[in-house]
Design an enzyme around this catalytic site. Structure first.
Site, PDB file in Angstrom:
ATOM      1  CG  HIS A 191      -2.154  -0.992   0.725  1.00 34.92           C
ATOM      2  ND1 HIS A 191      -2.101  -2.314   1.066  1.00 34.92           N
ATOM      3  CD2 HIS A 191      -3.238  -0.834  -0.072  1.00 34.92           C
ATOM      4  CE1 HIS A 191      -3.148  -2.927   0.544  1.00 34.92           C
ATOM      5  NE2 HIS A 191      -3.856  -2.056  -0.157  1.00 34.92           N
ATOM      6  CD  GLU A 433      -9.483  -8.404  -2.186  1.00 30.53           C
ATOM      7  OE1 GLU A 433      -8.508  -7.676  -2.342  1.00 30.53           O
ATOM      8  OE2 GLU A 433     -10.297  -8.273  -1.240  1.00 30.53           O
ATOM      9  CG  ASP A 457      -5.107  -8.834  -1.117  1.00 29.61           C
ATOM     10  OD1 ASP A 457      -4.002  -9.015  -0.577  1.00 29.61           O
ATOM     11  OD2 ASP A 457      -5.843  -7.877  -0.841  1.00 29.61           O
ATOM     12  CB  CYS A 504     -10.357  -3.035  -8.926  1.00 32.58           C
ATOM     13  SG  CYS A 504     -10.621  -4.104  -7.513  1.00 32.58           S
TER      14      CYS A 504
HETATM   15  C1  PEP Z   1      -6.456  -6.044  -4.605  1.00 26.49           C
HETATM   16  O1  PEP Z   1      -6.195  -6.818  -3.673  1.00 26.49           O
HETATM   17  O2  PEP Z   1      -6.199  -6.310  -5.798  1.00 26.49           O
HETATM   18  C2  PEP Z   1      -7.111  -4.754  -4.344  1.00 26.49           C
HETATM   19  C3  PEP Z   1      -7.519  -3.998  -5.333  1.00 26.49           C
HETATM   20  O3  PEP Z   1      -7.240  -4.346  -3.045  1.00 26.49           O
HETATM   21  P1  PEP Z   1      -6.024  -3.780  -2.170  1.00 26.49           P
HETATM   22  O4  PEP Z   1      -4.885  -3.491  -3.116  1.00 26.49           O
HETATM   23  O5  PEP Z   1      -6.497  -2.571  -1.470  1.00 26.49           O
HETATM   24  O6  PEP Z   1      -5.739  -4.919  -1.262  1.00 26.49           O
HETATM   25 MG    MG Z   2      -7.039  -6.487  -1.711  1.00 27.95          MG
END
Ligand code: PEP
Ligand code: MG
Length: 580
Positions: A191, A433, A457, A504
């Site tokens: 993140h 995920e 994920d 996403c």
């Molecule tokens: C993902 O896991 O691909 C996602 C979009 O969520 P995050 O990156 O916030 O875990």
């Molecule tokens: Mg995620």
């Protein structure tokens, strides 16, 4: 002498500037033996450092609002800890007995105290270990004359170099002054990296020991496109990078020429391109690039931003702000997805052995139902102000999804009872995920209004690698046949049940993968706003027919290496080097 280090490109762009080294490496604690006559002065050093640390805390207390009761209580506890006789006497005794310098003794004393506390069943005691660590770090900073740098207010432009910046620390950065971020650890989809892209800050992570190789004030060049950091650049290197920066900026601005054109393949299929956001203010950028909506609003950042509270009212205001800004474009808000590398205070204190497999996301919300209900109330109330879609993170199977759906129904009934209006037909979907969700996506698709594949994920959990760990970053392979097959299955299951499916994860913003995603049949791709124009350009130059043919060849292949090589060559033939 010029030296180039290779890391992981985490956010594109070129920055040329001077280093600000944030915190020293955690191992940089001096260790040496004392002679007996040094003991008294060493004990005296400890006493002085404790007093200075207490003075720091007093200053912080004075700067706080009087009503910030929790924060005052926390600081009070830290002061008590600094003067804790048990801890001080133990340290004094060990300095005299073991003839070790004070920093060494302090570190060992604290480590063993923390170990003992973390092994207890008492959650209150376990929580105290982070306070002890914080207080001892403060003392050590004074012993070593180390100043804590505030990253929120800087007086000159710098390139921030850190061992590891937490997502919460990223939130506090003075973004006007920080030109780029580089770190020893981290992966592309951590993140910290995602936030760097959101902020438009070039970043390179996973550099292993960059903090050991630079000092504050050193000249450095950061290449977030290739993942390179050049230390002590000479005139020629600087000249080359100035040219590269100008080319990068030109390419970026040219991409804006297609802002008003649709994301339509050459054989006429329209793909919905949406943007991922972390903060309401990002909607300006989303509208600038003319995205068709927000495909993922990571609502947890509202909870992590410690300058704001995340009660029902303030959440309602934030959701409403995003929905109103986007007008008739849909906005998918993901409910709280904390845990892993995104911590809030309730989770921070848990100290789980495997946080990525632990109490996070929907699991956390289904237990902390008060917190979850508050978020659902805020979302439902805001739904009247735009086109809201709600999405749940980390669903592992139908039980969790149904439990979350029934909570939504309960909150709807509650609002009806209070005569508070909301949109009764909000589409509700979930993120795929976790491999078990992908494999049961036919069952989930029966109950959901849409699916969204979170590849960050899904890759982490299917290949079993920590997405933030640079040691296994080479295994983070979006073209692993295991992953391609899973996405293929999810898209087929969603379409069989007549619902749309989106992707996403960060994979959606990488041009190399775009034709494969088209071949897989995704209806929608959501990504960081900065990636969207380039992805649109690729979509506008390929057909679904050729993308399906590419996918057909790939599905026959046995390894990610083979698929990677084949796709790179395919892209090179179609687009030249710029396609990658
Ligand atoms: C993902 O896991 O691909 C996602 C979009 O969520 P995050 O990156 O916030 O875990
Ligand atoms: Mg995620």
């Amino acid at each position: 002498m010029v030296k180039t280090i290779k890391g992981i490109p985490a956010s594109p762009g070129i920055a040329i500037g001077k280093v600000l080294l944030y915190n020293e490496s955690p191992t940089a604690i001096p260790r040496f033996h004392l002679s007996r006559e040094d003991v008294a002065s060493e004990v005296e050093r400890l006493k002085r450092a404790v007093e200075r640390a207490a003075g720091d805390i007093q200053l912080i207390k004075e700067s706080l609002d009087k009503d910030a009761k929790d924060q005052h209580a926390l600081l009070e506890a830290h002061t008590l800890m600094l003067y804790d006789p048990c801890f001080n006497e133990l340290a004094h005794e060990r300095i005299g007995k073991e003839l070790k310098n004070v920093e060494w003794v302090l570190q060992e004393t604290v480590n063993s105290l923390v170990e003992q506390l973390e092994a207890t069943q008492d959650s209150y005691l376990r929580e105290r270990s982070s306070d002890i660590l914080d207080s001892s770090r403060r003392i050590i900073d004074h012993l070593l004359n180390r100043k804590r740098i505030s990253l929120g207010k800087l007086d000159q432009e710098v390139i921030l170099v850190a061992h590891n910046l937490l997502a919460t620390e990223m939130l506090q950065l003075d973004r006007r002054k920080i030109q780029a971020v580089i770190m020893d650890v981290g992966g592309k989809t951590s993140h910290t990296a995602i936030l760097a892209r959101s902020f438009g800050l070039p970043a390179v992570v996973g550099l292993k020991d960059v903090t050991g190789q630079v000092a504050t004030g050193d000249p450095v060049v950061v290449d977030g496109i290739e993942g390179l950091v050049t230390l002590d650049p000479d005139g020629e290197t600087l000249e080359n990078y100035r040219n590269k920066r100008a080319l990068f900026e030109k390419k970026e601005s040219q991409l804006y020429n297609i802002t008003d054109l649709p994301a339509e393949t050459t054989d006429g299929k329209l793909i919905r391109l949406k943007a991922n956001i972390e903060f309401p203010a990002e909607t300006d950028q989303v509208l600038n690039i003319n995205a068709e909506g927000v495909g993922l609003f990571r609502s947890e950042f509202l909870f992590m931003d410690q300058r704001e509270s995340a009660d029902e009212e303030s959440q309602y205001r934030s959701y409403r702000q995003v929905l109103e800004a986007m007008g008739d474009r849909p906005v998918t808000i993901r409910t709280l997805d904390v845990g892993g590398d995104k911590l809030i205070s309730e989770i921070e204190s848990q100290h789980e052995a495997n946080p990525l497999l632990g109490w996070r996301a929907i699991r956390f919300c289904l237990e902390k139902t008060n917190l979850f209900r508050t978020q659902l109330r805020a979302l439902l109330r805001a739904s009247r102000h735009g086109r809201l879609q709600i999405m749940f993170p980390m669903i592992s199977g139908i039980e969790e999804f149904e439990e979350a759906l029934s909570l939504v129904e309960e909150v709807k009934a509650e609002l009806k009872g209070e005569e508070i209006p909301f949109d009764a037909n909000i589409p509700i979907g979930l993120m795929i995920e976790v491999p078990s969700a992908a494999m049961t996506s036919d069952i989930l698709a029966e109950r959901a209004d849409f699916l969204s594949i979170g590849t960050n994920d899904l890759i982490q959990y299917s290949i079993a690698i920590d997405r933030g760990n640079e040691k296994v970053a080479h295994m983070y392979q979006p073209l692993h046949p295991g992953l391609i097959r899973m996405i293929h299955l999810v898209v087929q299951n969603a379409h069989r049940h007549g619902i749309p499916v989106s992707l996403c994860g960060e994979m959606g913003g990488e041009p190399l993968y775009t034709p494969i995603l088209l071949g897989l049949g995704l209806d929608e791709i959501s990504m960081s706003a900065y990636s969207l124009p380039e992805i649109k350009k690729i979509i506008r130059s390929v057909s679904i027919a050729e993308s399906e043919e590419l996918l057909g060849s790939i599905l026959e292949m046995r390894s990610y290496k083979e698929i990677n090589d084949y796709t790179r060559l395919w892209m090179e033939k179609r687009f030249g080097n710029s396609g990658q």
